[in-house]
Design an enzyme around this catalytic site. Structure first.
Site, short mmCIF file in Angstrom:
data_model
loop_
_atom_site.label_atom_id
_atom_site.label_comp_id
_atom_site.label_asym_id
_atom_site.label_seq_id
_atom_site.Cartn_x
_atom_site.Cartn_y
_atom_site.Cartn_z
N HIS A 187 1.05 -1.16 0.08
CA HIS A 187 0.14 0.12 -0.07
C HIS A 187 0.90 1.18 -0.19
O HIS A 187 0.53 2.23 -0.71
CB HIS A 187 -0.70 -0.01 1.30
CG HIS A 187 -1.80 1.14 1.49
ND1 HIS A 187 -3.16 1.20 0.85
CD2 HIS A 187 -1.93 2.37 1.79
CE1 HIS A 187 -3.66 2.26 1.26
NE2 HIS A 187 -2.77 3.07 1.83
N GLU A 188 2.03 1.27 0.92
CA GLU A 188 2.78 2.57 0.97
C GLU A 188 3.57 2.70 -0.15
O GLU A 188 3.80 3.94 -0.57
CB GLU A 188 3.51 2.37 2.29
CG GLU A 188 2.63 2.59 3.48
CD GLU A 188 1.73 3.61 3.62
OE1 GLU A 188 2.01 4.56 3.18
OE2 GLU A 188 0.68 3.40 4.21
N HIS A 201 1.71 4.46 -2.63
CA HIS A 201 1.80 5.92 -2.76
C HIS A 201 3.28 6.45 -3.17
O HIS A 201 3.36 7.46 -3.91
CB HIS A 201 1.75 6.33 -1.08
CG HIS A 201 0.61 6.08 -0.65
ND1 HIS A 201 -0.58 6.94 -1.14
CD2 HIS A 201 0.02 5.52 0.46
CE1 HIS A 201 -1.73 6.29 -0.30
NE2 HIS A 201 -1.30 5.47 0.79
#
Length: 384
Positions: free
Chosen positions: A83-84, A87
């Site tokens: 998920h990170e 980003h």
């Protein structure tokens, strides 16, 4: 889960910091760190999840249940990491430097090194993480049809659930979650004001925290089997959301540019002197002004550093002023037409005490000192 900011410029696309935990590896130069609190969170997951494994797989031994619970904790961590990294990759593609990625007790954080300049950038960076999580969750869900029943099937199911949980939770519409950043981007795009988007998303964070607490209390009132687990998780998560929303609001307040504050009234007049001028003469001419030292070939040697000039003048008053010059870097040059919020952020987060302000043609228009801007912002109005 989300991102914080600090401005950076220059050829390097990333800024690494060793603090924050054990560095696992780097992605495109960005360090990925494992905070000590991650181990605490993982241990809690293992302890709480192992009994559930025993109910899902009655034939599993105690050792197998604990191993599968540990695997779930690792898969949850990998899900947060994916998920990170979503980003991170999008931020880098948009030219936004990333300081580091951290995994900790309550999830993860991709720390961007400056605030997105436009609402579209904010929205793209915020949406990237949940999209990655939901895609991975969907892939694992489809993979369940090709995996036989048993421990392996449960591991794949765990991975699917973990990614869906990370993706859906982060889409809740309140800061500091990604959904809150999407709300901010939307309000920012409609109103043209980032601060209004932040206030709307902070209000969303309050709603999210309240909803979590209500759900926990409902479980207690209804006598739900998981009421105590639900209460603990919801209280901790609500606390995280409230603190994060308050931090976002405080950061926005620091970033805001007061109405009526005019940059031209803050900058000091600029004086151009030959770089070979005696440092004592340059120091005398600098009273109340910023001094740009220019070499014979027309190239700026830098801005006169008054502190360094005073020291040099005390021992060698006729030494070239260039020896007391502070280099002019890309991040210390401000465009007079830049929005005030961006100027405030650049000054706050760039390690320099004075900045050269230029007009749209690149001509020096003045020198802005950090102390002058800080004093004006603290008063919330332009100087009298």
């Amino acid at each position: 889960m989300s991102a914080t900011s600090q401005h950076g410029a220059g050829p390097s696309r990333t800024v690494s910091t060793p603090e924050g935990g054990l560095m696992l590896f780097r992605v495109a130069g960005v360090p990925v760190l494992l905070a000590p609190s991650w181990w605490i969170g993982s241990l809690i997951v293992v302890v709480l999840y192992a009994p559930l494994v025993g109910r899902l797989l009655p034939e599993a031994s105690t050792l197998t249940s604990w191993l599968l619970a540990a695997a779930f904790a690792v898969l949850l961590g990998l899900s947060v990491l994916a998920h990170e990294l979503g980003h991170t990759v999008v931020a880098l593609r948009l030219g936004i430097p990333v300081r580091r990625v951290r995994l900790f007790l309550l999830g993860g954080l991709a720390e961007v090194a400056r605030t997105p300049r436009r609402p579209g950038q904010e929205g793209l960076v915020a949406a990237a993480g949940p999209i990655v999580s939901l895609l991975l969750g969907g892939f694992c869900a489809l993979l369940l049809f090709a995996v036989p029943d048993g421990p392996v099937w449960l591991l794949v199911a765990e991975c699917s659930v973990a990614n869906f949980a990370v993706g859906v939770f982060n889409l809740l519409p309140g800061l500091p979650l990604d959904g809150g950043r999407l709300v901010r981007a939307g309000v920012w795009a409609v109103t043209g004001t980032r601060a209004k988007g932040t206030r709307a998303a902070v209000a969303g964070g309050a709603v999210v925290a309240t909803a979590l607490l209500v759900w926990a209390l409902w479980g207690l009132a209804a006598g739900s089997e998981d009421r105590w687990l639900r209460l603990g998780v919801c209280v901790i998560t609500a606390w995280f959301v409230i603190l994060g929303a308050r931090a976002e609001l405080a950061a926005e307040t620091r970033r805001s540019w007061p109405d009526g504050l005019v940059l031209s009234e803050l900058v000091r007049p600029v004086l151009q002197l030959p770089a070979e001028s005696p440092v004592s003469d340059a120091l005398a001419a600098s009273a109340g002004r910023g001094v740009v030292l220019v070499r014979a070939d027309g190239v700026a040697a830098g801005l006169l550093d008054e502190s360094a000039a005073e020291q040099l003048a005390g021992t060698s008053p006729h030494a070239p002023a260039e020896l007391a010059a502070e280099p002019i870097r890309a991040e210390t040059v401000l465009l007079a037409s830049e929005p005030g919020e961006e100027i405030a952020e650049r000054v706050r987060e760039t390690p320099a005490w004075q900045f050269l302000v230029v007009d749209d043609e690149g001509r020096p228009a003045g020198v802005l000192r950090r102390e002058d801007l800080r004093a004006a912002l603290s008063r919330g109005r332009h100087p009298a």
